[in-house]
Write a protein that holds these residues in place. Sequence first.
Motif, PDB file in Angstrom:
ATOM      1  N   TYR A  71      42.059  37.997  49.225  1.00  0.00           N
ATOM      2  CA  TYR A  71      41.213  37.359  48.112  1.00  0.00           C
ATOM      3  C   TYR A  71      39.849  37.188  48.287  1.00  0.00           C
ATOM      4  O   TYR A  71      38.907  37.584  47.474  1.00  0.00           O
ATOM      5  CB  TYR A  71      41.778  35.934  47.506  1.00  0.00           C
ATOM      6  N   ALA A  72      39.585  36.765  49.492  1.00  0.00           N
ATOM      7  CA  ALA A  72      37.991  36.696  49.877  1.00  0.00           C
ATOM      8  C   ALA A  72      37.436  37.989  49.871  1.00  0.00           C
ATOM      9  O   ALA A  72      35.996  38.171  49.704  1.00  0.00           O
ATOM     10  CB  ALA A  72      38.023  36.048  51.275  1.00  0.00           C
ATOM     11  N   MET A  73      38.129  39.103  50.400  1.00  0.00           N
ATOM     12  CA  MET A  73      37.380  40.388  50.581  1.00  0.00           C
ATOM     13  C   MET A  73      37.208  40.973  49.256  1.00  0.00           C
ATOM     14  O   MET A  73      36.230  41.864  49.021  1.00  0.00           O
ATOM     15  CB  MET A  73      38.303  41.288  51.271  1.00  0.00           C
ATOM     16  N   SER A  74      38.076  40.710  48.254  1.00  0.00           N
ATOM     17  CA  SER A  74      37.860  41.087  46.803  1.00  0.00           C
ATOM     18  C   SER A  74      36.605  40.557  46.115  1.00  0.00           C
ATOM     19  O   SER A  74      36.421  41.150  45.397  1.00  0.00           O
ATOM     20  CB  SER A  74      39.126  40.907  46.020  1.00  0.00           C
ATOM     21  N   ASN A  75      36.218  39.275  46.832  1.00  0.00           N
ATOM     22  CA  ASN A  75      35.057  38.850  46.292  1.00  0.00           C
ATOM     23  C   ASN A  75      33.611  39.109  47.251  1.00  0.00           C
ATOM     24  O   ASN A  75      32.560  38.545  46.571  1.00  0.00           O
ATOM     25  CB  ASN A  75      35.272  37.347  46.303  1.00  0.00           C
ATOM     26  N   THR A  76      33.749  39.779  48.054  1.00  0.00           N
ATOM     27  CA  THR A  76      32.774  40.153  49.092  1.00  0.00           C
ATOM     28  C   THR A  76      32.677  41.635  49.154  1.00  0.00           C
ATOM     29  O   THR A  76      31.291  41.952  49.276  1.00  0.00           O
ATOM     30  CB  THR A  76      33.002  39.435  50.338  1.00  0.00           C
ATOM     31  N   GLY A  77      33.498  42.283  48.990  1.00  0.00           N
ATOM     32  CA  GLY A  77      33.500  43.725  49.308  1.00  0.00           C
ATOM     33  C   GLY A  77      33.762  44.116  50.868  1.00  0.00           C
ATOM     34  O   GLY A  77      33.788  43.201  51.666  1.00  0.00           O
ATOM     35  N   PHE A 245      32.419  47.911  48.444  1.00  0.00           N
ATOM     36  CA  PHE A 245      31.702  47.760  49.811  1.00  0.00           C
ATOM     37  C   PHE A 245      31.000  46.450  49.866  1.00  0.00           C
ATOM     38  O   PHE A 245      31.145  45.758  50.773  1.00  0.00           O
ATOM     39  CB  PHE A 245      31.268  48.987  50.235  1.00  0.00           C
ATOM     40  N   PHE A 246      30.442  46.218  48.712  1.00  0.00           N
ATOM     41  CA  PHE A 246      29.489  45.003  48.597  1.00  0.00           C
ATOM     42  C   PHE A 246      29.789  44.525  47.243  1.00  0.00           C
ATOM     43  O   PHE A 246      29.613  45.428  46.314  1.00  0.00           O
ATOM     44  CB  PHE A 246      27.970  45.291  48.716  1.00  0.00           C
ATOM     45  N   THR A 247      29.803  43.322  46.967  1.00  0.00           N
ATOM     46  CA  THR A 247      30.203  42.532  45.620  1.00  0.00           C
ATOM     47  C   THR A 247      29.569  41.083  45.858  1.00  0.00           C
ATOM     48  O   THR A 247      29.818  40.679  46.748  1.00  0.00           O
ATOM     49  CB  THR A 247      31.511  42.730  44.939  1.00  0.00           C
ATOM     50  N   ILE A 248      28.777  40.781  44.878  1.00  0.00           N
ATOM     51  CA  ILE A 248      28.682  39.204  44.706  1.00  0.00           C
ATOM     52  C   ILE A 248      29.240  39.084  43.529  1.00  0.00           C
ATOM     53  O   ILE A 248      28.793  39.468  42.359  1.00  0.00           O
ATOM     54  CB  ILE A 248      27.068  39.066  44.764  1.00  0.00           C
ATOM     55  N   ASN A 249      29.797  37.645  43.346  1.00  0.00           N
ATOM     56  CA  ASN A 249      30.191  37.106  42.053  1.00  0.00           C
ATOM     57  C   ASN A 249      30.145  35.408  42.360  1.00  0.00           C
ATOM     58  O   ASN A 249      29.771  35.010  43.444  1.00  0.00           O
ATOM     59  CB  ASN A 249      31.648  37.449  41.761  1.00  0.00           C
ATOM     60  N   THR A 255      33.533  32.173  50.465  1.00  0.00           N
ATOM     61  CA  THR A 255      34.295  33.206  51.635  1.00  0.00           C
ATOM     62  C   THR A 255      33.769  32.560  52.870  1.00  0.00           C
ATOM     63  O   THR A 255      34.499  32.514  53.874  1.00  0.00           O
ATOM     64  CB  THR A 255      33.654  34.455  51.446  1.00  0.00           C
ATOM     65  N   ILE A 256      32.426  32.336  53.202  1.00  0.00           N
ATOM     66  CA  ILE A 256      31.877  31.708  54.593  1.00  0.00           C
ATOM     67  C   ILE A 256      32.526  30.509  54.946  1.00  0.00           C
ATOM     68  O   ILE A 256      33.181  30.431  55.891  1.00  0.00           O
ATOM     69  CB  ILE A 256      30.218  31.465  54.556  1.00  0.00           C
ATOM     70  N   PRO A 257      32.828  29.602  54.201  1.00  0.00           N
ATOM     71  CA  PRO A 257      33.516  28.289  54.571  1.00  0.00           C
ATOM     72  C   PRO A 257      34.836  28.718  54.805  1.00  0.00           C
ATOM     73  O   PRO A 257      35.644  28.013  55.750  1.00  0.00           O
ATOM     74  CB  PRO A 257      33.448  27.447  53.326  1.00  0.00           C
ATOM     75  N   ILE A 258      35.740  29.703  54.043  1.00  0.00           N
ATOM     76  CA  ILE A 258      36.947  29.949  54.358  1.00  0.00           C
ATOM     77  C   ILE A 258      37.143  30.592  55.511  1.00  0.00           C
ATOM     78  O   ILE A 258      38.057  30.432  56.527  1.00  0.00           O
ATOM     79  CB  ILE A 258      37.426  31.038  53.124  1.00  0.00           C
ATOM     80  N   LEU A 259      36.176  31.460  56.107  1.00  0.00           N
ATOM     81  CA  LEU A 259      36.436  32.341  57.112  1.00  0.00           C
ATOM     82  C   LEU A 259      35.863  31.254  58.483  1.00  0.00           C
ATOM     83  O   LEU A 259      36.446  31.503  59.401  1.00  0.00           O
ATOM     84  CB  LEU A 259      35.270  33.401  57.245  1.00  0.00           C
ATOM     85  N   ALA A 260      35.224  30.359  58.240  1.00  0.00           N
ATOM     86  CA  ALA A 260      34.663  29.543  59.107  1.00  0.00           C
ATOM     87  C   ALA A 260      35.985  28.567  59.467  1.00  0.00           C
ATOM     88  O   ALA A 260      36.254  28.423  60.797  1.00  0.00           O
ATOM     89  CB  ALA A 260      33.604  28.716  58.685  1.00  0.00           C
ATOM     90  N   PHE A 261      36.549  28.191  58.572  1.00  0.00           N
ATOM     91  CA  PHE A 261      37.725  27.195  58.716  1.00  0.00           C
ATOM     92  C   PHE A 261      39.029  28.040  59.458  1.00  0.00           C
ATOM     93  O   PHE A 261      40.006  27.570  60.220  1.00  0.00           O
ATOM     94  CB  PHE A 261      38.216  26.679  57.349  1.00  0.00           C
ATOM     95  N   PHE A 305      44.423  45.621  54.226  1.00  0.00           N
ATOM     96  CA  PHE A 305      45.542  46.147  53.588  1.00  0.00           C
ATOM     97  C   PHE A 305      45.840  45.489  52.374  1.00  0.00           C
ATOM     98  O   PHE A 305      46.465  46.243  51.536  1.00  0.00           O
ATOM     99  CB  PHE A 305      46.312  46.481  54.671  1.00  0.00           C
ATOM    100  N   GLY A 306      45.859  44.436  52.389  1.00  0.00           N
ATOM    101  CA  GLY A 306      46.183  43.618  51.082  1.00  0.00           C
ATOM    102  C   GLY A 306      45.312  43.911  50.020  1.00  0.00           C
ATOM    103  O   GLY A 306      45.480  44.245  48.819  1.00  0.00           O
ATOM    104  N   TYR A 307      43.832  44.002  50.062  1.00  0.00           N
ATOM    105  CA  TYR A 307      42.992  44.272  49.327  1.00  0.00           C
ATOM    106  C   TYR A 307      42.881  45.767  48.628  1.00  0.00           C
ATOM    107  O   TYR A 307      43.052  45.825  47.262  1.00  0.00           O
ATOM    108  CB  TYR A 307      41.615  43.801  49.702  1.00  0.00           C
ATOM    109  N   LEU A 308      43.330  46.756  49.480  1.00  0.00           N
ATOM    110  CA  LEU A 308      43.517  48.020  49.040  1.00  0.00           C
ATOM    111  C   LEU A 308      44.839  48.224  48.480  1.00  0.00           C
ATOM    112  O   LEU A 308      45.145  49.456  48.049  1.00  0.00           O
ATOM    113  CB  LEU A 308      43.366  49.047  50.458  1.00  0.00           C
ATOM    114  N   THR A 309      45.784  47.279  48.533  1.00  0.00           N
ATOM    115  CA  THR A 309      46.864  47.298  47.699  1.00  0.00           C
ATOM    116  C   THR A 309      47.013  46.889  46.372  1.00  0.00           C
ATOM    117  O   THR A 309      47.218  47.658  45.194  1.00  0.00           O
ATOM    118  CB  THR A 309      48.006  46.589  48.222  1.00  0.00           C
TER     119      THR A 309
END
Length: 470
Positions: A71-77, A245-249, A255-261, A305-309
């Motif tokens: 889900y995070a990748m779908s919001n960043t690319g 590949f790149f998206t901003i919404n 995403t940054i806090p999610i990845l940091a945690f 792979f989850g995002y590309l599904t």
Amino acid sequence: MELQKLSKGNQHHEADVPKEGGVLPEKAKFLHHKSNAPSQFTDFEGKTSFAMSVFNLSNAIMGSGILGLSYAMSNTGIVLFLILLTCIACLSCYSIHLLLCSAGVVGIRAYEQLGLRAFGPSGKILAAVIITLHNIGAMSSYLFIVKYELPLVIQTFLGQSASSDNWFMNGNYLIIIVTVCIIFPLALMKHLGYLGYSSGFSLCCMVFFLSVVIYKRFNISCPLEVFGNFSVNTSLPDNTCTAKFFTINQETTYTIPILAFAFVCHPEVLPIYTELSNPTKRRMQNIGNVSIMGMFIMYFFTAIFGYLTFYENTEAELLHTYSKVDLLDTLILCVRLAVLVAVTLTVPVVLFPIRRALLQILFPGKPFHWLRHIAIAVCLLFSVNLLVIFVPNIRDIFGIIGATTAPSLIFILPGLFYIRIIPSDQEPMNSRPKIQASCFTALGFIFMTMSLTFIGIDWLSGENRSHGGH
């Protein structure tokens, strides 16, 4: 050269221990019989192997957040997500480096004792409180997964309806059973190293989860009618099955806090270091690097792979997205069970730093005692179970704890410890290492401010929606 000296010195075992006093502490082994070292951390010889330590640290890193990475990748690319993931992984390795350097200078391998050495009793209490709050939140989140997912698994296996009144379909009863039968016995282990085998099995469950995610990418075709609500004659948007590949919404900022945690493992670093066989700073740093690299690979492949599904239809909880395609999919059902096993076996690993923090506050300097060891485990598990059972929605509590404790453990405290503990005559404040540590600490405050701001905006928008009707 120092490593060669150490390897030669190890051949003489105890006879040569006093001779290592002249070696710089951060480059030498910790002295198990050093008179000024805290006895509670040096009362046994570390016996945990490199592989078991990697399993334990990897298991501490791995959490339920892996289910939301797609889900995070779908919001960043794809590209932006990879850049952010790489940066956070490198920063986590650097954070471990700061901790190990600070611990090496003073000969202490306990987070709370580093706080004491850096800021006195208040620093010790602050570090212990942050570790306790963060890990209680983590334990609660794992048990919440058990509470809500295990009844669904049992329901599907037995073919019963969701409205069944059977006691074994009640999540509250199930978390008590899981806690008593699985978590509590593992939490009674004397040393964290003994959990290496359960941690290894937990990681195997997550590898199985990743394998299924990859398999489903080539098994599920796009577009999915269940998401689009399109009729047969309705044309689909052109970007429905197009990777970005790149998206901003609006959700990108989360995403940054999610990845940091997702890379928080720092309360477990020093306890694992304490129980490591042949403990050296370089050996423990390699354990941290290997663990973070392994989780980096697993995180990225799960996300992509989850995002590309599901592409733009990816939901915040990946397993729930698969269930919308086929609720009775046997393979996804097995994955659910594997994830449940993984998070259950992670709870005892997360409990150990809390118990050590409480021992540091309540019983400083006391030798190991089984009664205290068991009593603290019982009280912690009892409290977490009550929290999970009686609080229907603790998302906001988790949000506040995660927004404050995670940046503190990854960025702020390691940086401050390094600045305060490393002698000024060895590294002055205008030296490059301390400037880097200062910037690292400032980055933690930025993350904390950003996360708290997002939570505040969410609360305000939620209030606006509640006052504005639907």
